[in-house]
Scaffold this motif. Sequence first.
Motif, mmCIF file in Angstrom:
data_model
loop_
_atom_site.group_PDB
_atom_site.id
_atom_site.type_symbol
_atom_site.label_atom_id
_atom_site.label_comp_id
_atom_site.label_asym_id
_atom_site.label_seq_id
_atom_site.Cartn_x
_atom_site.Cartn_y
_atom_site.Cartn_z
ATOM 1 N N ALA A 1 18.475 6.182 -0.921
ATOM 2 C CA ALA A 1 18.028 5.864 -2.282
ATOM 3 C C ALA A 1 16.957 4.769 -2.280
ATOM 4 C CB ALA A 1 19.228 5.418 -3.117
ATOM 5 N N PHE A 2 16.999 3.860 -1.308
ATOM 6 C CA PHE A 2 16.046 2.735 -1.322
ATOM 7 C C PHE A 2 14.636 3.182 -0.937
ATOM 8 C CE2 PHE A 2 20.316 0.984 -0.902
ATOM 9 C CZ PHE A 2 20.346 0.235 -2.074
ATOM 10 N N PRO A 3 14.427 3.797 0.247
ATOM 11 C CA PRO A 3 13.076 4.299 0.516
ATOM 12 C C PRO A 3 12.638 5.373 -0.485
ATOM 13 C CG PRO A 3 14.616 4.963 2.274
ATOM 14 C CD PRO A 3 15.313 3.957 1.408
ATOM 15 N N LEU A 4 13.600 6.137 -1.017
ATOM 16 C CA LEU A 4 13.248 7.190 -1.972
ATOM 17 C C LEU A 4 12.650 6.590 -3.249
ATOM 18 C CD1 LEU A 4 15.494 10.257 -2.729
ATOM 19 C CD2 LEU A 4 14.397 9.054 -4.557
ATOM 20 N N VAL A 5 13.340 5.618 -3.827
ATOM 21 C CA VAL A 5 12.814 4.985 -5.051
ATOM 22 C C VAL A 5 11.516 4.247 -4.720
ATOM 23 C CG1 VAL A 5 13.242 3.155 -6.756
ATOM 24 C CG2 VAL A 5 14.999 4.876 -6.292
ATOM 25 N N ALA A 6 11.447 3.628 -3.539
ATOM 26 C CA ALA A 6 10.212 2.927 -3.157
ATOM 27 C C ALA A 6 9.032 3.896 -3.160
ATOM 28 C CB ALA A 6 10.390 2.293 -1.773
ATOM 29 N N ALA A 7 9.229 5.085 -2.592
ATOM 30 C CA ALA A 7 8.142 6.068 -2.540
ATOM 31 C C ALA A 7 7.740 6.507 -3.943
ATOM 32 C CB ALA A 7 8.565 7.273 -1.705
ATOM 33 N N LEU A 8 8.712 6.603 -4.844
ATOM 34 C CA LEU A 8 8.397 7.039 -6.211
ATOM 35 C C LEU A 8 7.578 6.006 -6.969
ATOM 36 C CD1 LEU A 8 11.803 8.608 -7.325
ATOM 37 C CD2 LEU A 8 9.680 9.813 -6.783
ATOM 38 N N ILE A 9 7.831 4.715 -6.704
ATOM 39 C CA ILE A 9 7.200 3.675 -7.554
ATOM 40 C C ILE A 9 5.956 3.043 -6.933
ATOM 41 C CG2 ILE A 9 9.364 3.197 -8.786
ATOM 42 C CD1 ILE A 9 9.725 0.655 -7.147
ATOM 43 N N ILE B 1 10.423 15.233 -6.140
ATOM 44 C CA ILE B 1 11.325 15.262 -4.981
ATOM 45 C C ILE B 1 11.500 16.722 -4.591
ATOM 46 C CG2 ILE B 1 13.647 14.735 -4.113
ATOM 47 C CD1 ILE B 1 13.910 12.613 -6.290
ATOM 48 N N GLU B 2 11.101 17.049 -3.386
ATOM 49 C CA GLU B 2 11.207 18.434 -2.911
ATOM 50 C C GLU B 2 12.361 18.513 -1.915
ATOM 51 O OE1 GLU B 2 7.923 21.361 -1.084
ATOM 52 O OE2 GLU B 2 7.217 19.352 -1.540
ATOM 53 N N ILE B 3 13.284 19.434 -2.166
ATOM 54 C CA ILE B 3 14.420 19.578 -1.251
ATOM 55 C C ILE B 3 14.056 20.648 -0.228
ATOM 56 C CG2 ILE B 3 16.874 20.169 -1.076
ATOM 57 C CD1 ILE B 3 17.183 19.080 -3.938
ATOM 58 N N LEU B 4 14.020 20.271 1.035
ATOM 59 C CA LEU B 4 13.560 21.173 2.087
ATOM 60 C C LEU B 4 14.669 21.429 3.100
ATOM 61 C CD1 LEU B 4 10.244 19.228 2.781
ATOM 62 C CD2 LEU B 4 10.438 21.358 1.490
ATOM 63 N N ASN B 5 14.615 22.587 3.740
ATOM 64 C CA ASN B 5 15.439 22.832 4.917
ATOM 65 C C ASN B 5 16.928 22.611 4.652
ATOM 66 O OD1 ASN B 5 15.923 23.390 7.602
ATOM 67 N ND2 ASN B 5 15.356 21.343 8.336
ATOM 68 N N ASP C 1 16.402 17.839 3.927
ATOM 69 C CA ASP C 1 15.341 16.841 4.027
ATOM 70 C C ASP C 1 14.718 16.728 2.637
ATOM 71 O OD1 ASP C 1 15.928 17.023 6.730
ATOM 72 O OD2 ASP C 1 14.327 18.491 7.096
ATOM 73 N N LEU C 2 14.311 15.522 2.267
ATOM 74 C CA LEU C 2 13.705 15.325 0.949
ATOM 75 C C LEU C 2 12.289 14.783 1.111
ATOM 76 C CD1 LEU C 2 16.436 15.924 -0.304
ATOM 77 C CD2 LEU C 2 16.346 13.767 -1.523
ATOM 78 N N ARG C 3 11.314 15.510 0.527
ATOM 79 C CA ARG C 3 9.949 14.980 0.506
ATOM 80 C C ARG C 3 9.722 14.328 -0.864
ATOM 81 N NH1 ARG C 3 4.114 17.990 1.503
ATOM 82 N NH2 ARG C 3 2.924 16.053 1.348
ATOM 83 N N VAL C 4 9.345 13.083 -0.834
ATOM 84 C CA VAL C 4 9.247 12.293 -2.059
ATOM 85 C C VAL C 4 7.839 11.752 -2.206
ATOM 86 C CG1 VAL C 4 10.279 10.393 -3.348
ATOM 87 C CG2 VAL C 4 11.609 11.545 -1.587
ATOM 88 N N ARG C 5 7.227 12.016 -3.374
ATOM 89 C CA ARG C 5 5.869 11.500 -3.614
ATOM 90 C C ARG C 5 5.835 10.619 -4.855
ATOM 91 N NH1 ARG C 5 3.133 17.148 -1.788
ATOM 92 N NH2 ARG C 5 5.227 17.808 -2.334
ATOM 93 N N HIS C 6 4.915 9.677 -4.840
ATOM 94 C CA HIS C 6 4.774 8.781 -5.989
ATOM 95 C C HIS C 6 4.702 9.586 -7.280
ATOM 96 C CE1 HIS C 6 2.133 6.638 -8.948
ATOM 97 N NE2 HIS C 6 3.147 5.807 -8.824
ATOM 98 N N SER C 7 5.391 9.123 -8.313
ATOM 99 C CA SER C 7 5.473 9.899 -9.555
ATOM 100 C C SER C 7 5.403 8.977 -10.761
ATOM 101 C CB SER C 7 6.822 10.640 -9.618
ATOM 102 O OG SER C 7 7.045 11.390 -8.443
ATOM 103 N N PRO D 1 0.848 -1.192 0.000
ATOM 104 C CA PRO D 1 0.000 0.000 0.000
ATOM 105 C C PRO D 1 0.887 1.247 0.000
ATOM 106 C CG PRO D 1 0.123 -0.946 2.194
ATOM 107 C CD PRO D 1 0.870 -1.880 1.288
ATOM 108 N N ALA D 2 0.282 2.417 -0.175
ATOM 109 C CA ALA D 2 1.043 3.674 -0.200
ATOM 110 C C ALA D 2 2.008 3.748 0.987
ATOM 111 C CB ALA D 2 0.060 4.838 -0.150
ATOM 112 N N LEU D 3 3.255 4.133 0.728
ATOM 113 C CA LEU D 3 4.241 4.286 1.807
ATOM 114 C C LEU D 3 4.100 5.691 2.381
ATOM 115 C CD1 LEU D 3 7.358 2.680 0.065
ATOM 116 C CD2 LEU D 3 5.591 1.543 1.406
ATOM 117 N N LYS D 4 4.059 5.778 3.705
ATOM 118 C CA LYS D 4 3.857 7.085 4.351
ATOM 119 C C LYS D 4 4.755 7.171 5.572
ATOM 120 C CE LYS D 4 -0.110 8.141 2.121
ATOM 121 N NZ LYS D 4 -0.529 9.275 1.405
ATOM 122 N N GLY D 5 5.261 8.360 5.832
ATOM 123 C CA GLY D 5 5.987 8.569 7.075
ATOM 124 C C GLY D 5 7.279 9.326 6.883
#
Length: 453
Positions: free
Chosen positions: A260-268, A299-303, A314-320, A25-29
């Motif tokens: 890179a692993f949770p980041l790509v997971a969130a994208l896909i 991918i949003e680069i924050l702070n 910090d990087l906010r990553v959303r499914h794309s 299911p959608a990854l969140k957190g």
Amino acid sequence: MSSASSSPSSSHHGAARPATGRKSPALKGQVRVPGDKSVSHRALLFGLLAAEETRITGLLEGEDVLNTAKACAALGAKVERLGDGEWRVEGVGTRGLSAPAEPLDFGNSGTGVRLMMGLVSGQPVSVAFDGDASLRRRPMKRVLDPLVEMGVQVEECAEGQRLPLRLKGSASLKAITYETPVPSAQVKSAVLLAGLGAPGETIVVEREATRDHTERMLTHFGADVRVEPHGAHGRRITLSGHPALKGAPVDVPADPSSAAFPLVAALIVPGSDVLLTDLMMNPLRTGLFTTLKEMGADIEILNERLEGGETVADLRVRHSRLRGVEVPPERAPAMIDEYPVLAAAAACAEGETIMRGLAELRVKESDRLAAVADGLAACGITHRVEGDDLIVTGGPVVGGGPVTTHMDHRIAMSFLILGLASEKGVSVDDVAFIATSFPTFMPMMRGLGAVID
Ligand code: S3P
């Protein structure tokens, strides 16, 4: 040599531990992945050579780094764990190494062994080096060549200039100018660390700049290091020998290669929205982020801020919806460890992703070019290898396996991540080696909602 016939070391004596990444299911957190592996190794190594104490926070407590910590202790440093990621090293100074009785065992870690070979070269001690079956297969000639030119003696060595081997260093090595024949931060660092024990200037010239943590941290510990541009993509690094290194605090930022692993997971994984905090954004490490953005990643680069000489964010990553791109060969050094997980992203993208200039992938913890290609084949994903290039055609991923991981943590993690966006799941044959770099991978991914069993 006698020890060449002994068995390679292994912290994973038990049976292989298979696992499967399943449609999730959608990854969140929000997560902070563990400390950067490259910075963690170096903090311990420089702590060993420094007079007085070095305090480290956020140290990666993975097997690779723990082996480096043990090696530093065997060479005379007092290495203490004070708490979670918090370590104290009481160094011996640049002249104080003691010869260890046993071979130093670096397990799976090329960085640990190659940097330590350089460090020991500039000291008047004889030291034996060894590792596990994967590390014993990896080339050491690339490091031995410049070290021998500087005057280190190779007292024993397994066939093909591989581990196990024994070096005898000297505090009066010859300072050299060395142009690295392959883009490798490990080779560069080994020469610079040996250069600490050479009077005069040791110069490393690289045609393509590689991660510069050694240069930055040597400066932080009081060495005189000059970095100048060289050609279109390279650098020339000059180190003055025989500095007095002084212990310095090191706060290790989160590892972009693990992120890179949770980041790509969130994208896909559809619907995902994940925040990755405190990531090191050193430009020589962020090639994957650049590539994914070109592929359409949200991918949003924050702070963004400066911490301990490194940019952190910090990087906010959303499914794309990702689309294939061509990754130029000159970007390879800035994302060399990220191609396996990029291949997972490429498998989910629309069209072809062309990754050029991957020769160095063949000499990592496994032949990663072959391991990725075989893994993609096991999952039914269209791809081809042309010379040193990998071309992946994306589309809906059915899944499959078992993928053979060849004692390689990043192959295991990359294919588990691919499984999260697949119809039927992707299984891998062994997850034990994930502990070398990302010991909290499983609980962290599950905490975000990933189904891995
Ligand atoms: C590293 C350098 C890279 C990288 C490795 C860490 C380092 O290896 O793959 O994971 O910390 O210097 P090479 O120098 O062989 O490219």
